[in-house]
Design an enzyme around this catalytic site. Structure first.
Site, PDB file in Angstrom:
ATOM      1  N   ASN A  72      39.758  37.117  41.372  1.00 26.57           N
ATOM      2  CA  ASN A  72      40.253  36.896  42.728  1.00 26.57           C
ATOM      3  C   ASN A  72      41.064  35.602  42.717  1.00 26.57           C
ATOM      4  O   ASN A  72      40.629  34.600  42.140  1.00 26.57           O
ATOM      5  CB  ASN A  72      39.083  36.796  43.705  1.00 26.57           C
ATOM      6  CG  ASN A  72      38.305  38.095  43.794  1.00 26.57           C
ATOM      7  OD1 ASN A  72      38.891  39.172  43.665  1.00 26.57           O
ATOM      8  ND2 ASN A  72      37.005  38.016  43.998  1.00 26.57           N
ATOM      9  N   HIS A 123      37.027  32.073  37.280  1.00 23.49           N
ATOM     10  CA  HIS A 123      35.956  32.919  36.750  1.00 23.49           C
ATOM     11  C   HIS A 123      36.411  34.369  36.811  1.00 23.49           C
ATOM     12  O   HIS A 123      37.179  34.754  37.693  1.00 23.49           O
ATOM     13  CB  HIS A 123      34.660  32.740  37.555  1.00 23.49           C
ATOM     14  CG  HIS A 123      34.847  32.942  39.020  1.00 23.49           C
ATOM     15  ND1 HIS A 123      35.379  31.949  39.830  1.00 23.49           N
ATOM     16  CD2 HIS A 123      34.615  34.005  39.823  1.00 23.49           C
ATOM     17  CE1 HIS A 123      35.470  32.406  41.062  1.00 23.49           C
ATOM     18  NE2 HIS A 123      35.017  33.650  41.085  1.00 23.49           N
TER      19      HIS A 123
HETATM   20  P1  AMP Z   1      34.858  34.680  44.079  1.00 22.88           P
HETATM   21  O1  AMP Z   1      34.606  35.149  45.494  1.00 22.88           O
HETATM   22  O2  AMP Z   1      35.783  35.546  43.290  1.00 22.88           O
HETATM   23  O3  AMP Z   1      35.254  33.214  44.073  1.00 22.88           O
HETATM   24  O4  AMP Z   1      33.471  34.808  43.318  1.00 22.88           O
HETATM   25  C1  AMP Z   1      32.426  33.882  43.451  1.00 22.88           C
HETATM   26  C2  AMP Z   1      31.189  34.611  43.089  1.00 22.88           C
HETATM   27  O5  AMP Z   1      30.166  33.661  42.838  1.00 22.88           O
HETATM   28  C3  AMP Z   1      30.646  35.544  44.193  1.00 22.88           C
HETATM   29  O6  AMP Z   1      30.642  36.887  43.709  1.00 22.88           O
HETATM   30  C4  AMP Z   1      29.246  35.006  44.468  1.00 22.88           C
HETATM   31  O7  AMP Z   1      28.314  36.043  44.712  1.00 22.88           O
HETATM   32  C5  AMP Z   1      28.946  34.240  43.197  1.00 22.88           C
HETATM   33  N1  AMP Z   1      27.969  33.171  43.356  1.00 22.88           N
HETATM   34  C6  AMP Z   1      27.957  32.215  44.309  1.00 22.88           C
HETATM   35  N2  AMP Z   1      26.905  31.395  44.131  1.00 22.88           N
HETATM   36  C7  AMP Z   1      26.250  31.854  43.039  1.00 22.88           C
HETATM   37  C8  AMP Z   1      25.068  31.443  42.337  1.00 22.88           C
HETATM   38  N3  AMP Z   1      24.350  30.377  42.733  1.00 22.88           N
HETATM   39  N4  AMP Z   1      24.691  32.147  41.244  1.00 22.88           N
HETATM   40  C9  AMP Z   1      25.402  33.224  40.838  1.00 22.88           C
HETATM   41  N5  AMP Z   1      26.513  33.656  41.450  1.00 22.88           N
HETATM   42  C10 AMP Z   1      26.927  32.988  42.539  1.00 22.88           C
END
Ligand code: AMP
Length: 115
Positions: free
Chosen positions: A87, A100
């Protein structure tokens, strides 16, 4: 000084997270809010790049390391097959600005076409 990202804090052990893989350059954690039976995030250890556009321009070998890690995760957890999603920007649902890749696998039949 800016705060470390949530991913860096997981890598450091400051907050809980399931680290599935760690190499010299990248690590992988289970997404806390899975959108598929396998949903893992592959993350460079450096926070230097906020999205894949910056990463691709700045360090293509590091991007290749991310893809290799995604493949390894898929081999261990999803028969070697996977969907890779980046994203880019808030209006594209990016919420963490430490680049990521979302690795999705074991998708059900109704998710095999489209997104
Ligand atoms: P994005 O929206 O592409 O920036 O993805 C960020 C991702 O990080 C989302 O899918 C969240 O569910 C994930 N996320 C946020 N906090 C955590 C956490 N503490 N552990 C694992 N995943 C997380």
């Amino acid at each position: 000084m800016t705060e470390p990202s949530i991913f860096t804090r997981i890598l450091r052990g400051d907050i809980p997270g399931e680290i599935l893989l760690e190499t010299e350059t990248v690590f992988a954690i289970r997404d806390i809010n899975p959108q598929a039976p396998l949903h893992v995030l592959v993350i460079p250890k450096t926070e230097q790049y906020r999205d894949v556009t910056e990463l691709a321009a700045g360090d293509a070998p590091l991007m290749a390391d991310m893809v290799a890690a995604a493949k390894r995760i898929a081999e261990e957890h999803a028969n070697g097959e996977y969907r890779l999603i980046f994203n880019n920007g808030a209006s594209a649902a990016q919420s963490v600005f430490h680049v990521h890749a979302h690795v999705l696998g074991n998708l059900p039949e109704d998710r095999l076409i489209g997104f």
